[in-house]
Design a protein around this motif. Structure first.
Motif, mmCIF file in Angstrom:
data_model
loop_
_atom_site.group_PDB
_atom_site.id
_atom_site.type_symbol
_atom_site.label_atom_id
_atom_site.label_comp_id
_atom_site.label_asym_id
_atom_site.label_seq_id
_atom_site.Cartn_x
_atom_site.Cartn_y
_atom_site.Cartn_z
ATOM 1 N N ASN A 26 -7.249 0.759 -2.786
ATOM 2 C CA ASN A 26 -5.871 0.273 -2.648
ATOM 3 C C ASN A 26 -5.246 0.541 -1.284
ATOM 4 O O ASN A 26 -4.053 0.294 -1.092
ATOM 5 C CB ASN A 26 -5.011 0.843 -3.769
ATOM 6 C CG ASN A 26 -5.430 0.293 -5.121
ATOM 7 O OD1 ASN A 26 -5.753 -0.894 -5.239
ATOM 8 N ND2 ASN A 26 -5.474 1.141 -6.125
ATOM 9 N N ASN B 262 4.096 5.802 -0.224
ATOM 10 C CA ASN B 262 2.925 4.991 -0.431
ATOM 11 C C ASN B 262 1.665 5.753 -0.021
ATOM 12 O O ASN B 262 0.682 5.808 -0.760
ATOM 13 C CB ASN B 262 3.098 3.707 0.396
ATOM 14 C CG ASN B 262 1.991 2.723 0.164
ATOM 15 O OD1 ASN B 262 1.375 2.716 -0.897
ATOM 16 N ND2 ASN B 262 1.709 1.898 1.164
ATOM 17 N N ARG C 84 -11.566 -11.372 0.061
ATOM 18 C CA ARG C 84 -11.196 -11.865 -1.262
ATOM 19 C C ARG C 84 -12.105 -11.398 -2.399
ATOM 20 O O ARG C 84 -11.659 -11.211 -3.518
ATOM 21 C CB ARG C 84 -11.186 -13.400 -1.257
ATOM 22 C CG ARG C 84 -10.005 -14.001 -0.567
ATOM 23 C CD ARG C 84 -10.021 -15.500 -0.729
ATOM 24 N NE ARG C 84 -11.234 -16.074 -0.137
ATOM 25 C CZ ARG C 84 -11.523 -17.365 -0.124
ATOM 26 N NH1 ARG C 84 -10.712 -18.217 -0.694
ATOM 27 N NH2 ARG C 84 -12.623 -17.811 0.442
ATOM 28 N N ARG D 294 -9.829 -3.267 -1.002
ATOM 29 C CA ARG D 294 -9.587 -4.587 -1.588
ATOM 30 C C ARG D 294 -8.923 -5.538 -0.604
ATOM 31 O O ARG D 294 -9.034 -6.742 -0.739
ATOM 32 C CB ARG D 294 -8.729 -4.442 -2.844
ATOM 33 C CG ARG D 294 -9.523 -3.869 -4.012
ATOM 34 C CD ARG D 294 -8.632 -3.425 -5.128
ATOM 35 N NE ARG D 294 -9.403 -3.060 -6.313
ATOM 36 C CZ ARG D 294 -8.906 -2.353 -7.324
ATOM 37 N NH1 ARG D 294 -7.655 -1.939 -7.295
ATOM 38 N NH2 ARG D 294 -9.654 -2.065 -8.359
ATOM 39 N N ASP D 295 -8.248 -5.025 0.388
ATOM 40 C CA ASP D 295 -7.562 -5.940 1.304
ATOM 41 C C ASP D 295 -8.505 -6.503 2.359
ATOM 42 O O ASP D 295 -8.123 -7.371 3.131
ATOM 43 C CB ASP D 295 -6.355 -5.259 1.968
ATOM 44 C CG ASP D 295 -6.696 -4.592 3.288
ATOM 45 O OD1 ASP D 295 -7.768 -3.961 3.375
ATOM 46 O OD2 ASP D 295 -5.899 -4.699 4.239
ATOM 47 N N ALA E 287 -7.267 -9.944 -9.269
ATOM 48 C CA ALA E 287 -7.295 -9.709 -7.822
ATOM 49 C C ALA E 287 -6.137 -8.778 -7.509
ATOM 50 O O ALA E 287 -5.026 -8.968 -8.010
ATOM 51 C CB ALA E 287 -7.124 -11.015 -7.061
ATOM 52 N N TYR E 288 -6.408 -7.772 -6.703
ATOM 53 C CA TYR E 288 -5.334 -6.886 -6.265
ATOM 54 C C TYR E 288 -4.964 -7.247 -4.843
ATOM 55 O O TYR E 288 -5.826 -7.348 -3.973
ATOM 56 C CB TYR E 288 -5.783 -5.430 -6.344
ATOM 57 C CG TYR E 288 -5.996 -4.978 -7.763
ATOM 58 C CD1 TYR E 288 -4.941 -4.480 -8.513
ATOM 59 C CD2 TYR E 288 -7.238 -5.084 -8.368
ATOM 60 C CE1 TYR E 288 -5.124 -4.079 -9.822
ATOM 61 C CE2 TYR E 288 -7.439 -4.687 -9.670
ATOM 62 C CZ TYR E 288 -6.382 -4.185 -10.400
ATOM 63 O OH TYR E 288 -6.561 -3.795 -11.702
ATOM 64 N N ARG E 289 -3.682 -7.491 -4.616
ATOM 65 C CA ARG E 289 -3.202 -7.807 -3.276
ATOM 66 C C ARG E 289 -2.021 -6.911 -2.941
ATOM 67 O O ARG E 289 -1.333 -6.415 -3.827
ATOM 68 C CB ARG E 289 -2.771 -9.278 -3.187
ATOM 69 C CG ARG E 289 -3.879 -10.284 -3.438
ATOM 70 C CD ARG E 289 -5.016 -10.142 -2.436
ATOM 71 N NE ARG E 289 -4.540 -10.257 -1.075
ATOM 72 C CZ ARG E 289 -4.766 -11.304 -0.283
ATOM 73 N NH1 ARG E 289 -5.455 -12.320 -0.712
ATOM 74 N NH2 ARG E 289 -4.313 -11.311 0.955
ATOM 75 N N TYR E 290 -1.788 -6.753 -1.658
ATOM 76 C CA TYR E 290 -0.770 -5.816 -1.198
ATOM 77 C C TYR E 290 0.131 -6.524 -0.217
ATOM 78 O O TYR E 290 -0.354 -7.260 0.638
ATOM 79 C CB TYR E 290 -1.450 -4.626 -0.497
ATOM 80 C CG TYR E 290 -2.570 -4.094 -1.341
ATOM 81 C CD1 TYR E 290 -2.320 -3.121 -2.291
ATOM 82 C CD2 TYR E 290 -3.844 -4.641 -1.263
ATOM 83 C CE1 TYR E 290 -3.311 -2.681 -3.135
ATOM 84 C CE2 TYR E 290 -4.847 -4.210 -2.104
ATOM 85 C CZ TYR E 290 -4.576 -3.235 -3.038
ATOM 86 O OH TYR E 290 -5.558 -2.824 -3.880
ATOM 87 N N ARG F 46 4.550 -1.801 -8.621
ATOM 88 C CA ARG F 46 3.288 -2.387 -9.071
ATOM 89 C C ARG F 46 3.607 -3.495 -10.050
ATOM 90 O O ARG F 46 4.281 -3.242 -11.050
ATOM 91 C CB ARG F 46 2.442 -1.345 -9.796
ATOM 92 C CG ARG F 46 1.989 -0.205 -8.930
ATOM 93 C CD ARG F 46 1.259 0.833 -9.768
ATOM 94 N NE ARG F 46 0.459 1.675 -8.926
ATOM 95 C CZ ARG F 46 -0.791 1.407 -8.572
ATOM 96 N NH1 ARG F 46 -1.411 0.341 -9.056
ATOM 97 N NH2 ARG F 46 -1.452 2.200 -7.763
ATOM 98 N N ALA G 50 9.454 4.564 2.324
ATOM 99 C CA ALA G 50 8.530 3.735 1.560
ATOM 100 C C ALA G 50 7.101 4.017 2.006
ATOM 101 O O ALA G 50 6.198 4.184 1.201
ATOM 102 C CB ALA G 50 8.874 2.262 1.747
ATOM 103 N N THR H 41 -4.602 -0.517 2.537
ATOM 104 C CA THR H 41 -4.713 -1.661 3.435
ATOM 105 C C THR H 41 -5.126 -1.139 4.812
ATOM 106 O O THR H 41 -5.137 0.075 5.043
ATOM 107 C CB THR H 41 -3.372 -2.389 3.585
ATOM 108 O OG1 THR H 41 -2.439 -1.480 4.182
ATOM 109 C CG2 THR H 41 -2.834 -2.846 2.234
ATOM 110 N N SER I 78 7.003 -1.555 -0.802
ATOM 111 C CA SER I 78 5.606 -1.970 -0.790
ATOM 112 C C SER I 78 5.269 -2.468 -2.193
ATOM 113 O O SER I 78 5.771 -1.934 -3.181
ATOM 114 C CB SER I 78 4.687 -0.794 -0.471
ATOM 115 O OG SER I 78 5.034 -0.227 0.760
ATOM 116 N N ALA J 179 -11.388 -7.859 -3.271
ATOM 117 C CA ALA J 179 -10.116 -7.727 -3.994
ATOM 118 C C ALA J 179 -10.332 -7.807 -5.496
ATOM 119 O O ALA J 179 -9.458 -7.471 -6.282
ATOM 120 C CB ALA J 179 -9.139 -8.816 -3.547
ATOM 121 N N LYS J 180 -11.508 -8.252 -5.889
ATOM 122 C CA LYS J 180 -11.821 -8.447 -7.308
ATOM 123 C C LYS J 180 -12.583 -7.285 -7.899
ATOM 124 O O LYS J 180 -12.902 -7.279 -9.087
ATOM 125 C CB LYS J 180 -12.702 -9.704 -7.451
ATOM 126 C CG LYS J 180 -12.001 -10.987 -7.075
ATOM 127 C CD LYS J 180 -11.239 -11.527 -8.240
ATOM 128 C CE LYS J 180 -10.254 -12.582 -7.829
ATOM 129 N NZ LYS J 180 -9.518 -13.113 -8.962
#
Ligand SMILES: Nc1nc2c(ncn2[C@@H]2O[C@H](COP(=O)(O)OP(=O)(O)OP(=O)(O)O)[C@@H](O)[C@H]2O)c(=O)[nH]1
Ligand SMILES: [Mg+2]
Lengths: 306, 431
Positions: free
Chosen positions: A192, A14, A145, A141-142, B73-76, B6, A10, A194, B83, A148-149
């Protein structure tokens, strides 16, 4: 397949997907803009950004210069690293200096000595003076907040401002970079990733980083619950006791407001383990500027910050 | 099993999308202490006794002030098996364009309804958007079951009504699952609820971990829009000339016969390069640099495709549009079309039809297309473009419509998409 193997699979998929996405973004910008620039501080996210840019255009050199907004509150190791990277890859570096602005009165030092908020003006001036039309940032984005937008292609007005209510739809991987003269687009290829992805990718690619990301001995003092380092930004005060601790940095920003974390993680693998076990976000752990208010980041972005 | 999923939320305003996303993050321990502190403080300030989990995703000041989501909002988060990239989208009709943004890359849509209200107008609008975009699977999260006393009968009514609607939109049996949840209390989100003994299906999280993801269309013919020509002209690589791009469909190997479109030039793949070395094979989504065995004049915007199964090259096609702008579309409008890596001028010659997503019926030859409406149009282009049908090859059948005057993105476009592809909808033949 065992759970461990599945998890490793995974993770690999990723990272491969994130890499391809970032490379695609770099190439779109190279194909559609006249004067892109990469924001480069020498920190881990901007180092990763540059690493991906190099991969995107290999075997040709990176077709963009670098821009460093220098607060003057630097870690020596980071500046040395910045110069080493510029030299190694034969890049052009543009420096926008907050100190110059303070020296000639265009900016005034803040009472709290923090210079992060002062970066916006020199950044916007450097963009205008050099007619940069696309500015790559290492934002993820992580991180926060408000980030993230944000879109991957984030349109900024002639004043460099972000208006979150007026973001364009961003469909599939069809980025719309149209802008009017004077406007520019901020581009975030690492959107994208983290924090864990960043470190796993750094490990996979063996990306070299400034030494302060790994555990080292340092004289620090405590302020606002963070370990700050001695420096020209006026610390420690008489009432602040200096300790010598084993620390590392999770983020690198303006020295006056970037805290170190106590850590013995001296290799990438140890850092990955530490990040995974941490109960604090990297900004929560180390950035005084984001603790100021609920919307500190959004406010700075609206003003034209990264 | 694919390791990355996704997903995008959808559904009407206040049905609990952001709370559900917050709950998923919270229950999978993806929320860190300082983030939790921040939302606990904010919740106390608002006079609440439990933390408002929607604050984990509603990250803009105006969102928090108004208590609604405005933008995606994109969250992970990750579990040992998968994932997840999670797009939390707004329910308010005014921000449908942001919902489309979040849904355009989703492999699974989590559509919420408020158990007290069931399927409402906005549920149907979002379901239609998800169906149009070809999001292959849906979850209907019947939320706020705590407010209907965990009533099985009410849940069943909603689930049945929606199943019928989804079937009409073309969703086959087994691609839509209804789950009774309470985002607020956590029932059936990550843990099986004792309040719904009558529900024997998986929790939302179990389903997310196990739901099959449509396999990469490996069988699909190769497509790669050229993004950039790499010509180092360095002493080490004086004559290197490679075409950089991300594979939109299919796979490529050295030795493959390809055709470069729209010119129609044939060649053979000499190598598939990356900074990590040349590859024996590369698949969909991979960013690569292709070197061809012939010296051809190829630039950004061209498409390299499988020689034996190339897309058609045309300067006119019909397409479905999700109109995302408050400026309305009328026949004769001049627009820009960005498809793959090429942007061309285009004229909207005809508005053939509008799809009424509420009644699932077709309105013939509408006079205009307005904000959030779905239509079918005939486009004429100033240049020839290689295009595929969206339903066959989404990445090469997708395009965006741009306003040439101010650069705004006006619409999401799907080449060849006909509403008759949505089962249960009859439409008159388009001339
Ligand atoms: N009782 C109860 N209330 C809920 C539940 N889920 C959400 N709510 C409440 O419903 C209200 C709206 O929740 P949000 O999560 O903001 O709704 P949303 O769908 O994200 O709204 P938009 O993004 O603006 O479309 C809040 O007051 C929540 O606390 C639930 O399962 N039970
Ligand atoms: Mg919401």
């Amino acid at each position: 397949m065992t759970t461990l193997e599945a998890a490793a699979d995974a993770a690999r998929d990723n990272l491969a997907a994130l890499e391809s996405e970032a490379i695609h973004i770099f190439r779109e910008v190279a194909g559609e803009f006249d004067r892109p620039v990469i924001l480069f501080s020498g920190g881990k996210d901007s180092t990763l950004l540059l690493h991906l840019a190099i991969k995107a255009f290999w075997p040709a050199p990176v077709p963009f210069p670098l821009l460093h907004v220098d607060t003057g509150h630097n870690f020596d190791e980071v500046i040395a690293f910045r110069d080493h990277v510029v030299e190694k890859y034969g890049l052009r570096l543009v420096v926008a200096s907050v100190q110059d602005y303070i020296d000639d009165g265009r900016l005034v030092e803040r009472a709290d000595g923090t210079r992060n908020p002062l970066q916006t003006q020199p950044l916007l001036d450097a963009i205008a003076d050099n007619k940069f039309d696309a500015v790559f940032g290492g934002g993820r984005r992580d991180e926060e907040r408000a980030r993230a937008k944000e879109r991957i292609f984030s349109l900024r007005s002639a004043f460099g401002q972000w208006d979150p209510r007026r973001q364009r739809p961003e469909l599939w991987n069809l980025y719309n970079g149209r802008h009017r003269p004077g406007e520019h687009v901020r581009v975030f290829p690492l959107s994208n990733f983290t924090e864990a992805d960043v470190w796993n990718y750094i490990a996979r690619e063996q990306v070299e980083l400034p030494s302060i990301y790994y555990a080292h001995q340092r004289k620090v003092y405590s302020r606002d619950g963070m370990w700050l380092t001695e420096g020209p930004w006026g610390g420690p005060r008489a009432d602040e006791e200096v300790h010598e601790l084993t620390v590392r940095y999770r983020t690198v920003g303006d020295g006056s407001c970037t805290g170190a974390v106590e850590s013995t993680a001296s290799t990438v693998e140890e850092v990955i383990a530490e990040v995974q076990a941490s109960r604090l976000t990297e900004r929560g752990a180390t950035r005084a500027d984001d603790r100021m208010s609920e919307a500190a980041m959004e406010d700075r972005k609206r003003e034209g910050y990264f | 099993m694919s390791s990355l999923l996704r997903l995008a939320t959808a559904g009407s305003v206040d049905d609990g999308k952001s709370t559900l996303v917050g709950r998923l993050l919270y229950d999978t321990k993806s929320v860190l202490a300082d983030q939790l502190d921040a939302i606990e403080r904010a919740s106390v300030d608002k006079g609440m006794t439990t933390p408002d989990l929607s604050l984990l995703v509603d990250g803009l000041r105006s969102e928090r002030e108004q208590g609604i989501t405005i933008d995606v909002a994109y969250r992970y988060f990750a579990t040992p098996n998968r994932s997840f990239v999670l797009a939390d989208t707004p329910g308010h009709v005014q921000y449908t364009r942001n919902t489309v943004t979040g849904a355009s890359t989703a492999q699974l849509g989590v559509l919420l309804v408020d158990a007290r209200n069931g399927v409402v107008e906005q549920t149907r609008r979002h379901a239609a958007v998800l169906a149009m975009l070809g999001v292959p699977r849906l979850v209907l999260a019947v939320n706020k079951v705590d407010l209907i006393d965990y009533d099985e009968a009410a849940f069943t009514v909603i689930a049945k009504e929606f199943a019928a609607h989804a079937t009409s939109l073309g969703y086959a049996e087994g691609t839509v699952l209804a789950i009774p949840v309470s985002a607020l209390q956590g029932d059936n989100v990550a843990t099986k609820s004792e309040n719904t003994p009558w529900y024997s299906g998986p929790t939302l999280l179990e389903h997310l971990e196990e739901v099959p993801v449509a396999p990469d269309p490996h069988e699909a013919p190769f497509r790669m829009p050229v993004q950039y020509v790499i010509r180092p002209r360095t002493p080490e690589y004086p004559d290197y000339r490679g075409y950089a791009g991300q594979i939109a469909a299919g796979t490529v190997r050295p030795g493959d016969e390809v055709v470069v479109l729209p010119q129609g030039l044939k060649s053979t793949v000499e190598s598939v390069d990356t900074a990590d070395g040349s590859l024996d094979e590369a698949g969909t989504g991979k960013s690569i640099t292709v070197v061809l065995s012939d010296d051809l004049d190829i630039t950004r915007g061209d498409v390299i495709a499988a020689a034996d199964n190339a897309p058609k090259v045309t300067d006119e096609f019909t397409a479905a549009l999700c109109w995302l702008s408050s400026k309305q579309l009328e026949p004769g409008a001049r627009v820009l079309v960005k498809q793959g890596t090429r942007t061309v001028q285009a004229m909207v010659e005809e508005l053939n039809a509008r799809f009424d997503e509420q009644t699932l019926s077709i309105v013939d030859a509408p006079e205009k297309l307005e904000l959030n409406e779905i239509g079918n149009v005939s486009l004429r282009l100033a240049e020839q473009l290689p295009v595929d049908d969206y339903t066959v090859s989404p990445r090469t059948g997708a395009f965006i419509v741009i306003d040439p005057k101010d650069g705004d993105t006006l619409a999401a476009g799907l080449v060849g998409h006909r509403f008759s592809q949505l089962k249960g909808v009859t439409e008159p033949e388009v001339a």
